[in-house]
Design a protein around this motif. Structure first.
Motif: not given
Length: 372
Positions: A59-63
């Motif tokens: 649940h991150s910006l990268v994902s």
């Protein structure tokens, strides 16, 4: 001069017989229209509209960037999937690809710890699975390189690869498939039309009528080859203009005149093969059984379905004796690469030599069958 007149009249007889054969006319219409348009327009060689799901445990910006990077037309929009439904989704075949982004993926990436990203692939979808996994790998690498400028991601990429697709910049599989369908249909029709025409005359007794006339086996054979070749060449030209260039929008760069001339030369070889098979058979069903093991290898091993380079060396040498191998090579070179006579003359010479050999063998067998 008398032989030429006899051949011309026999050729007109063949065309008249074909004109009254509604089944063959419908088959010709189908073979050079629907049978070309539907495979080329409906079949896609490569990744197109592949289903994909993403299990986002980070649940991150990268994902989120990875999920947004998978875009049509290659992929459907990524569908969020809970981790506990992974096995069920793969077993049911709902998704071809399921990407699992683990916990702390972004944190480990920024810390330079080389986190692992799992891509689950349903390999029963062979073409999509093989090529799609490579697509996803390149997309992920691109996104990670954009996000993390240093670390293992950049260490593994010391140079940038610039790929350029020549003669088909958008890698449209339908372009090549349309031409290959024409090549395959020409092969089938050349053998079937001449073979069935000869057997039909034998079964109806008209061949016996020809034998009492001052005609030679050479004149009868040339008339059958020339008339059927004329019909197929005309159908090929109309199909290229109306179906391939018009309906499918395939930009053919080469000379249609040169391609049609090469087609006529190929028909000289393949129609002679059809007559040879007809002399071995005593009925039309028997001819069909003989034609199947000849036509199928010509279609599958000529380089249209599988490149010759990927075949065993001995099989490559064997297929050099097939006229379809040289015709496939000539078709791609002339229509897509705009190759001229100075480039393609070796294949043309090989095709002419094979055609003469087939014609001589078929003529000898045809003469023997007339006296037996």
């Amino acid at each position: 001069m008398h032989r030429l007149a006899h051949t011309l009249r026999l050729g007109l007889k063949e065309l008249t017989s074909l004109r009254h054969d509604s089944v063959l006319l419908l088959f010709l219409l189908y073979a050079f229209s629907v049978a070309i348009y539907m495979p080329a327009a409906g079949s896609v060689i490569g990744v197109h509209n592949a289903s994909v799901a993403i299990i986002d445990e980070d649940h991150s910006l990268v994902s989120r960037k990875l999920a947004e990077a998978l875009q049509p037309p290659e992929f459907q929009h990524a569908v969020p999937l809970p981790y506990d439904q992974l096995d069920q989704a793969m077993d049911s075949g709902r998704y071809t690809f399921v990407i699992n982004v683990p916990v702390n993926f972004q944190t480990d990436l920024l810390a330079g710890r080389s986190p692992e990203l799992q891509v689950n692939v349903d390999a029963t979808a062979m073409s999509q699975a093989f090529m799609g996994a490579g697509y996803i790998g390149r997309i992920v690498e691109r996104e990670l390189l954009d996000y993390a400028k240093q670390g293992s991601a950049t260490a593994g990429s010391p140079a940038l690869l610039s790929a350029r697709a020549l003669f088909n910049p958008n890698l449209e599989g339908g372009w090549f498939l349309a031409v290959i369908q024409i090549v395959n249909n020409i092969t089938i029709l050349a053998i079937i039309l001449t073979g069935t025409a000869l057997l039909r005359e034998r079964e109806h007794g008209t061949l016996d009528h020809l034998l009492v006339l001052p005609l030679t086996a050479l004149e009868i054979m040339l008339a059958k080859i020339a008339s059927n070749a004329l019909v197929v060449v005309l159908c090929t030209w109309v199909s290229l203009e109306v179906i391939v260039k018009g309906a499918l929008g395939v930009p053919l760069a080469g000379s249609l005149g040169l391609f049609l001339a090469v087609t006529a030369l190929y028909l000289f070889a393949s129609t002679a093969l059809g007559i040879f098979l007809a002399t071995l058979a005593r009925s039309t069903p028997q001819f069909g059984l003989l034609a199947i093991p000849v036509i199928i290898p010509m279609l599958l091993l000529s380089g249209g379905s599988t490149p010759l380079d990927s075949m065993p060396q001995w099989l490559q040498w064997v297929m050099q004796g097939s006229p379809s191998t040289h015709f496939v090579s000539l078709s791609a070179a002339i229509l897509f690469r705009d190759a001229g006579l100075a480039v393609v003359w070796p294949d043309i010479a090989a095709l002419a030599a094979i055609g003469l050999a087939f014609f001589a063998i078929a003529l000898a067998r045809f003469r023997r069958s007339l006296t037996s």
